[in-house]
Design a protein around this motif. Sequence first.
Motif, PDB file in Angstrom:
ATOM      1  N   ILE D  26       0.842  -1.196   0.000  1.00  0.00           N
ATOM      2  CA  ILE D  26       0.000   0.000   0.000  1.00  0.00           C
ATOM      3  C   ILE D  26       0.879   1.248   0.000  1.00  0.00           C
ATOM      4  N   TYR D  45      -9.022  -1.951  -0.274  1.00  0.00           N
ATOM      5  CA  TYR D  45      -7.893  -2.849  -0.074  1.00  0.00           C
ATOM      6  C   TYR D  45      -8.414  -4.150   0.489  1.00  0.00           C
ATOM      7  N   THR D  56      -6.233  -4.459  -4.564  1.00  0.00           N
ATOM      8  CA  THR D  56      -6.613  -3.063  -4.319  1.00  0.00           C
ATOM      9  C   THR D  56      -7.303  -2.457  -5.543  1.00  0.00           C
ATOM     10  N   GLN D  58      -8.046   1.671  -6.651  1.00  0.00           N
ATOM     11  CA  GLN D  58      -7.843   3.063  -6.302  1.00  0.00           C
ATOM     12  C   GLN D  58      -8.436   3.949  -7.389  1.00  0.00           C
TER      13      GLN D  58
END
Lengths: 296, 296, 296, 296
Positions: D26, D45, D56, D58
Amino acid sequence: MVSAAATPDGRQYVLTLGCPDRPGIIAAITSFIAEFGGSIVEAGYHSDLETGWFFTRQSIKASTVPFGVEELRSRFERVAADLGPETEWQVHDSGVRRRAVLLVSKEGHCLHDLLGRATSGELPATIEAVIGNHLDLAAITETHGIPFHHVPFPKDPAERGPAFERVRELVDSHSPDAVVLARFMQVLPERLCEHWAGRAINIHHSFLPSFVGARPYHQAFVRGVKLIGATCHYVTAELDAGPIIEQDVIRVDHADSVTDMVREGRDIERVVLARGLRWHLESRVLVHGRRTVVFS
Amino acid sequence: MVSAAATPDGRQYVLTLGCPDRPGIIAAITSFIAEFGGSIVEAGYHSDLETGWFFTRQSIKASTVPFGVEELRSRFERVAADLGPETEWQVHDSGVRRRAVLLVSKEGHCLHDLLGRATSGELPATIEAVIGNHLDLAAITETHGIPFHHVPFPKDPAERGPAFERVRELVDSHSPDAVVLARFMQVLPERLCEHWAGRAINIHHSFLPSFVGARPYHQAFVRGVKLIGATCHYVTAELDAGPIIEQDVIRVDHADSVTDMVREGRDIERVVLARGLRWHLESRVLVHGRRTVVFS
Amino acid sequence: MVSAAATPDGRQYVLTLGCPDRPGIIAAITSFIAEFGGSIVEAGYHSDLETGWFFTRQSIKASTVPFGVEELRSRFERVAADLGPETEWQVHDSGVRRRAVLLVSKEGHCLHDLLGRATSGELPATIEAVIGNHLDLAAITETHGIPFHHVPFPKDPAERGPAFERVRELVDSHSPDAVVLARFMQVLPERLCEHWAGRAINIHHSFLPSFVGARPYHQAFVRGVKLIGATCHYVTAELDAGPIIEQDVIRVDHADSVTDMVREGRDIERVVLARGLRWHLESRVLVHGRRTVVFS
Amino acid sequence: MVSAAATPDGRQYVLTLGCPDRPGIIAAITSFIAEFGGSIVEAGYHSDLETGWFFTRQSIKASTVPFGVEELRSRFERVAADLGPETEWQVHDSGVRRRAVLLVSKEGHCLHDLLGRATSGELPATIEAVIGNHLDLAAITETHGIPFHHVPFPKDPAERGPAFERVRELVDSHSPDAVVLARFMQVLPERLCEHWAGRAINIHHSFLPSFVGARPYHQAFVRGVKLIGATCHYVTAELDAGPIIEQDVIRVDHADSVTDMVREGRDIERVVLARGLRWHLESRVLVHGRRTVVFS
């Protein structure tokens, strides 16, 4: 007290944090953890676009942290400082079992449920004491080896001050992480709401904000709703208006009398309270104004 | 034992009946009741178009029946005879509290829940005894004043015959209306399934027919389902295949480990078992082949 | 118009009745039906202990009635007369397809859904016309061969009288069984509520009684509830306070913005409106005061 | 095509990634984003303890990225390389509207629903074409201005090869991001399952893994389940066994015939398919073996 039962996946240091949002916060926090080789077991993030606030919860495997929890807190202070003066954060050690005190009245279904969960090791807390304004639930509490304190309440609400004061002393003597109003049926005075702010948790037997106050199932029957519910919320000075942790509902129909609703509602009350309490005890609930962020 | 607690709305005579469908059945039954001025408190009817079968459940206010329950049964025989030789019917007196015996193993969440409900007067039965193949749940049972019988089971399934025989004797000594497998984790031999047919109730920790047999939460995890469930059903010789009384589910997601599912599943197991058991005890469940009619 | 599509199980005469409860009502009604050999396909009964009122809905297979629906009504009058002067009853012929008129504004999700259901034969009614205060939904309506009437509304609420009068004329020209406010977003004047009493159905985008009035998802966000819902109800003069036909909810969490809630809420609105409307059209909803009995 | 409708909160670059878990991932990813001042709008996550895999998603606000999406992909390659050779990742530009092709048969409820959502701007994709093995749904498709291709299927399954080949050609001519089997009722041959792997999405009308294959509502009726469901899943060579994206259920009881279940089930099918498809189109679904991680 360190308890393995509280941490089935191993001891964890749980960081919770809220601060004004801006780019780079996650990088700052996770780089801090990566620097000492910390392993993140569970991570939750939330950017609230309406309030411009950022929230996170990080569970770090304790065995991957090469120092103690105090040192972790002390080192993190510098990271937090960079995130601005409004930043609020905590590090909770899951190896330290949390403590709960329960306030009850006559109805035992939530108490029975929590005692059963505590016995099964399902509640991530010890129940330190149960305080009741009636004696009905003394026996079941004591058979679980938990002290029961009887604090009778005068009929006249205006005369209840000393009783509440006695309750406050009993509760505070245990320094609990949670003060659970498990169908306590008494409205806490404002000073106690403030004194236990963020720790006092109530189960209200309606799907709030519908049917605030007394006899919510009766109100639901009169209005003819097709679902009834329960709400677990933090206690604040405004009645039944504190930040909501969890809610759920169950279907009813015209054939359900108020008595039926009371019985069916109990199943929802039990589960909603147990779930909300567990989330609180595991530091999964972050309060911001009147809303909660729940990393469940 | 006559118990007011079992009948909050007053004592009732509950007639349940199944027979081949044809015009005039409801008229025949309700005219019979109307003749002596009986007041029907709750009525359920179902005509199954696929099987051509008719089902009904009628709750008659006992105080409006000018004779006893035996006389009621005797008078109704003539009505039933007119409905054909396949007709099956019963009259249950709600004033006679029903009896349940519980079979358990190590996991206590269903037992705790049922004990709590019994204590609160929410379960329309007395728990006469709890039988366990381990001692884990003896103490909690006995603190409720209920006898606990320990019947250890040999590791080798082939050698379990005498243990099952001992369980049968203990159960039968209470002539229970319900034999509840409250996470008993042992497969009943065929002869016991038949012996307790229509009275043995199991809670299976999956949404049947998915995940029959052992470790259903593990199976659910591997398959990646988005909801997990529990099923309350009558026990028959075919494993986890008996008539279903009640089911419910709860949402899970990728973040839920098998351990999480086990914990979350317990909330569903408790409620589904309690609900199914209550319906059985209140004569709300009529079995027809592999299906149930539930007048809930 | 007689339509087979409306009656998959064959044409039915549906009797609905409400009257003060007393012993013998079911016997009187079912004996009446049995006398001419009528076959009851589906039967619902409800005795409301709080109000002392009795409700029933009986679906009689039309082919087993040896006379027409008018004769059935005429014969039943004597039975109804015996049940007292307060008795209200109707017999609806499922072979006569019902008619609906829809009132819409700009948001099309409920309209699309109802048009799709009508096309699939899933809605037990024809959509006779759609009336909108904006033109946005004219094209989709007309591609389904349904007339769209545009009635613009002045900005000033005080000047909307003539527009509502025009809506009334258009609606009444179709003598509809249901006037559906499919996200119409205009508060009906009291005289129209009364004029269409028992026929005007609204979908409100909250779990009433929470969040009455405008912008309920915004209110839900601010309050931080964990479930959002929708309510299908009869329109009465008091805003969002009419008898509730159906409700449902969906889970939300802190990560859901108002925009997310609006989108997720639509799935509930569609289904709750479609379900409530179908029950209304199939004579499954009996209104008593502010509550409904729904024989679903 | 760049569409504002697809990105209500503004254009986003959506990074999805899966790789073997280890400390620091991360930090590596978010530091990369923080370096160029990228603002993370939404972050998900997941560390899967059972498989040791990390996932993950994003969402980066495009306006905070000082270069184009190609440059972003090119720069991220170095980060991904550090995470090991098994790492799988993608960057999706929400400004590029995605394309879907729908396969249908005779039943229109899912098609109607998706057309309505596309019209309302609720579906984050354009429907490029609808392909049907019957003509029933041609008209409704074309009234929405979408081409309908009729590909008749021979009765003999052994002779369907050329028809599937024609479907493949038509589908592939649109290079769709999603091939939606909207109640297509045909089992795709293995070579098509592989050809469209990760893009072909089916809605099955049961709560899988219960009731695989044909006539699931009939199977559900026979088994007497108390809830019916629907499952949206990726299509794989093994029938109804692909990774599950979404599931939901609805309560039924003994009074529901197979016909009732079919009707009630449609409400679940519509919503489950629409939800699963939206998540797929928004790059919220990461497949790992037979399971999915859904960042909803």
